[in-house]
Design a protein around this motif. Structure first.
Motif, PDB file in Angstrom:
ATOM      1  N   PRO A  56       0.761  -1.324   0.002  1.00  0.00           N
ATOM      2  CA  PRO A  56      -0.021  -0.059  -0.217  1.00  0.00           C
ATOM      3  C   PRO A  56       0.804   1.150   0.050  1.00  0.00           C
ATOM      4  O   PRO A  56       0.520   2.228  -0.655  1.00  0.00           O
ATOM      5  N   VAL A  57       1.838   1.208   1.018  1.00  0.00           N
ATOM      6  CA  VAL A  57       2.863   2.345   0.847  1.00  0.00           C
ATOM      7  C   VAL A  57       3.318   2.642  -0.475  1.00  0.00           C
ATOM      8  O   VAL A  57       3.672   3.785  -1.009  1.00  0.00           O
ATOM      9  N   LEU A  58       3.941   1.520  -1.302  1.00  0.00           N
ATOM     10  CA  LEU A  58       4.607   1.633  -2.353  1.00  0.00           C
ATOM     11  C   LEU A  58       3.585   2.053  -3.463  1.00  0.00           C
ATOM     12  O   LEU A  58       4.005   2.997  -4.225  1.00  0.00           O
ATOM     13  N   LEU A  59       2.218   1.803  -3.506  1.00  0.00           N
ATOM     14  CA  LEU A  59       1.291   2.371  -4.631  1.00  0.00           C
ATOM     15  C   LEU A  59       1.073   3.710  -4.291  1.00  0.00           C
ATOM     16  O   LEU A  59       0.916   4.367  -5.189  1.00  0.00           O
ATOM     17  N   LEU A  60       0.961   3.983  -3.202  1.00  0.00           N
ATOM     18  CA  LEU A  60       0.636   5.409  -2.887  1.00  0.00           C
ATOM     19  C   LEU A  60       2.150   5.995  -3.383  1.00  0.00           C
ATOM     20  O   LEU A  60       1.958   7.430  -3.838  1.00  0.00           O
ATOM     21  N   GLY A  61       3.229   5.864  -3.110  1.00  0.00           N
ATOM     22  CA  GLY A  61       4.335   6.483  -3.188  1.00  0.00           C
ATOM     23  C   GLY A  61       4.372   6.641  -4.768  1.00  0.00           C
ATOM     24  O   GLY A  61       4.705   7.697  -5.581  1.00  0.00           O
ATOM     25  N   VAL A  62       4.223   5.500  -5.615  1.00  0.00           N
ATOM     26  CA  VAL A  62       4.209   5.731  -7.113  1.00  0.00           C
ATOM     27  C   VAL A  62       3.212   6.657  -7.497  1.00  0.00           C
ATOM     28  O   VAL A  62       3.623   7.309  -8.517  1.00  0.00           O
ATOM     29  N   LEU A  63       2.080   6.718  -7.013  1.00  0.00           N
ATOM     30  CA  LEU A  63       1.042   7.812  -7.529  1.00  0.00           C
ATOM     31  C   LEU A  63       1.602   9.070  -7.164  1.00  0.00           C
ATOM     32  O   LEU A  63       1.734  10.066  -8.153  1.00  0.00           O
ATOM     33  N   ILE A  64       2.183   9.265  -6.012  1.00  0.00           N
ATOM     34  CA  ILE A  64       2.865  10.609  -5.868  1.00  0.00           C
ATOM     35  C   ILE A  64       3.853  10.822  -6.653  1.00  0.00           C
ATOM     36  O   ILE A  64       4.096  12.276  -7.386  1.00  0.00           O
ATOM     37  N   VAL A  65       4.734  10.074  -7.004  1.00  0.00           N
ATOM     38  CA  VAL A  65       5.887  10.299  -7.939  1.00  0.00           C
ATOM     39  C   VAL A  65       5.487  10.574  -9.246  1.00  0.00           C
ATOM     40  O   VAL A  65       5.835  11.405  -9.940  1.00  0.00           O
ATOM     41  N   GLY A  66       4.451   9.892  -9.753  1.00  0.00           N
ATOM     42  CA  GLY A  66       3.886   9.955 -11.085  1.00  0.00           C
ATOM     43  C   GLY A  66       3.251  11.422 -10.998  1.00  0.00           C
ATOM     44  O   GLY A  66       3.391  12.052 -12.220  1.00  0.00           O
ATOM     45  N   LEU A  67       2.587  11.678 -10.136  1.00  0.00           N
ATOM     46  CA  LEU A  67       1.741  13.057 -10.406  1.00  0.00           C
ATOM     47  C   LEU A  67       2.928  14.298 -10.182  1.00  0.00           C
ATOM     48  O   LEU A  67       2.840  14.957 -11.032  1.00  0.00           O
ATOM     49  N   GLY A  68       3.938  13.972  -9.433  1.00  0.00           N
ATOM     50  CA  GLY A  68       5.241  15.056  -9.273  1.00  0.00           C
ATOM     51  C   GLY A  68       6.002  14.905 -10.779  1.00  0.00           C
ATOM     52  O   GLY A  68       6.413  16.172 -11.196  1.00  0.00           O
ATOM     53  N   ALA A  69       6.116  13.649 -11.265  1.00  0.00           N
ATOM     54  CA  ALA A  69       6.841  13.713 -12.691  1.00  0.00           C
ATOM     55  C   ALA A  69       6.028  14.754 -13.708  1.00  0.00           C
ATOM     56  O   ALA A  69       6.409  15.244 -14.623  1.00  0.00           O
TER      57      ALA A  69
END
Length: 507
Positions: free
Chosen positions: A416-429
């Motif tokens: 769950p933390v990894l999925l949320l981290g990927v979402l945040i990184v994608g939006l930031g990218a």
């Protein structure tokens, strides 16, 4: 402050104008990241605790100390994760289903060795930890596999602790039995050589193999006789000293009646002793009888004068002296006989030194082999007793405190933390890509940036006017954009739901 505010507005305006680029980059980054996270298998962990009791009175009695058993347990703990034992675990679990070659087995054993830990948490408490993260298995199968690995390690520990020590004792006994058989053959050969030698040299038997032993025994006996003779002579000298200081007679007292009165008193003492139940073999009774006999002789020759009375102590000392003199004479006679025997045996060896040397060699070889055989026989019985204690009494008590647990949730990764981290990184990218593209193009989003760029005052700005058709198209684009952004969030929510559903299926 106003300048910073303008910069923020300018950056937001540039990103908003390139929102489709930001959304596309966010989708690409998120999809790739979520794919990578999905490919990482969940790791399930099963734990078990075992208790080992090292105290056993019988084991201590036969020499199996606590330190010895601790070393055995430490050895078992270190060898438990050996390649041989790990291969047993692989073959007895699902891990061996996909192993078809020695190379694959080697890789599976190496991987399993990194997934198993065995540590001592407290005194006599060991914790076994097993992990399973096979990508080819489902979540529930991985959880079950971790439990099976932990249980198999407990079984191996019990097998190594109980039957392993038994097998070691069996191997040792087999080796000792082989040595005993070899020594027995050598001992029989030495006995046969001795018999052949005695048959060839019948005249030298007394000075041969048996003669050497007899000579040593005679010398030992002679030393003992000398010690006894010295003690007996010392005791005789002591009794002679006591006898020299003791008078032979005692003077009679006036008015006592002389020997007749003393005889009457002695007879009275004898009657009193018999009245008390003393038998004729009692030393006091014997002493009084001797006094009565002496006094009766003195009383018969008494003419009424006050003559001397025989001293009973002197008579007792004379009897003791006679016994000790006889003992000294007997010891001296034994000493003479033993010296004669030693001289005869020595002379036989001197007359034929080669035969005597051969006899000594044969006797020495036989004695050494006999001593080795007896020592091995004693060692075998001790080993057999130790093995029976380990087998029957189980000198090391083994008990499973906590059986292997069935994991309900993976310990890694924290999906769950990894999925949320990927979402945040994608939006930031996505935002970063839109902002970077806006910085590369030569457009100005505010009049203030235009004034700074050209160095001239800007009088005003013309707002953009859209037709109804353009406004309708713009509304559709906004709806599509928000739908795309919502779909990205929906994929994230869906992935989170799938993750928790999989966990619930394991539980």
């Amino acid at each position: 402050m106003n300048g910073l505010y303008d910069e923020i507005l300018s950056a937001l305006h540039g990103v908003w104008n390139r929102r489709w680029l930001a959304l596309g980059v966010a989708w690409v980054v998120c999809l790739l990241g979520w794919l990578v996270v999905a490919m990482v298998p969940n790791t399930y962990e099963s734990k078990a605790r075992i208790f080992i009791q090292l105290d056993d009175a019988l084991a201590e009695q036969i020499g199996i100390g606590v330190a010895d058993r601790k070393r055995d347990i430490e050895r078992i703990r270190q060898t438990l994760t050996s390649a041989v034992n790990l291969e047993k675990v692989v073959r007895s679990t699902r891990l061996g289903d996909s192993v078809n070659s020695p190379k694959e087995m080697e890789a599976a054993v190496l991987k399993l060795g990194k997934s198993i830990k065995m540590v001592s948490t407290e005194e006599n408490i060991f914790e076994i930890t097993a992990e399973a993260h096979e990508s080819s298995l489902s979540e529930a199968q991985n959880a079950k596999l971790a439990q099976e690995i932990a249980q198999k390690m407990i079984d191996l520990f019990r097998e190594e602790n109980l039957s392993g020590g038994r097998g070691e004792v069996t191997e040792t006994l087999t080796f000792v039995n082989g040595q005993l058989a070899q020594r027995e053959k050598e001992l029989e050969a030495a006995e046969q050589r001795r018999q052949v030698f005695e048959a060839k040299n019948p005249d030298m038997v007394a000075g041969g193999v048996g003669g050497v032993q007899r000579l040593e025994a005679a010398r030992t006996e002679l030393r003992g006789i000398d010690a006894d003779l010295a003690g007996a002579q010392s005791a005789l000298a002591a009794i002679n000293g006591q006898l020299a200081g003791t008078p032979a007679t005692l003077p009679g007292a006036p008015g006592t009646g002389g020997p007749k009165n003393a005889l009457a008193l002695a007879q009275t003492d004898l009657a009193n002793m018999r009245a008390r139940g003393l038998t004729d073999n009692h030393p006091d009774v014997i002493n009084v009888k001797n006094q009565i006999a002496a006094l009766r002789t003195a009383a018969q020759g008494d003419n009424g004068n006050l003559g001397g009375v025989p001293n009973p102590a002197y008579s007792s000392l004379q009897s003791i002296k006679a016994d000790r003199e006889a003992s000294v004479q007997s010891l001296q006679a034994r000493r003479t006989m033993t010296q004669t025997e030693v001289a005869n045996l020595t002379s036989r060896q001197i007359n034929d030194p080669e035969v005597a040397a051969e006899a000594q060699r044969i006797g020495r070889d036989y004695d050494v082999l006999r001593a080795q055989y007896d020592k091995l026989l004693q060692d075998r019985e001790e080993l057999r007793l130790r093995g029976e204690v380990k087998t029957e009494r189980e000198a090391v008590k083994f008990e499973v405190v906590d059986p292997p647990t069935t994991p309900r949730a993976p310990i890694a990764p924290n999906r769950p933390v990894l999925l949320l981290g990927v979402l945040i990184v994608g939006l930031g990218a996505g935002v970063g890509a839109a902002f970077a593209l806006g910085q590369l193009r030569g457009s100005f989003s505010t009049t203030t940036k235009l004034e700074k760029a050209i160095g001239l005052p800007v009088l005003g700005a013309i707002s953009r006017t859209l037709t109804e058709a353009a406004q309708a198209a713009r509304q559709r684009q906004l709806k599509l954009f928000f739908a795309g952004a919502g779909a990205l969030g929906g994929v994230f929510v869906l992935l989170m739901a799938v993750e928790f559903i999989q966990r619930s299926m394991v539980a």
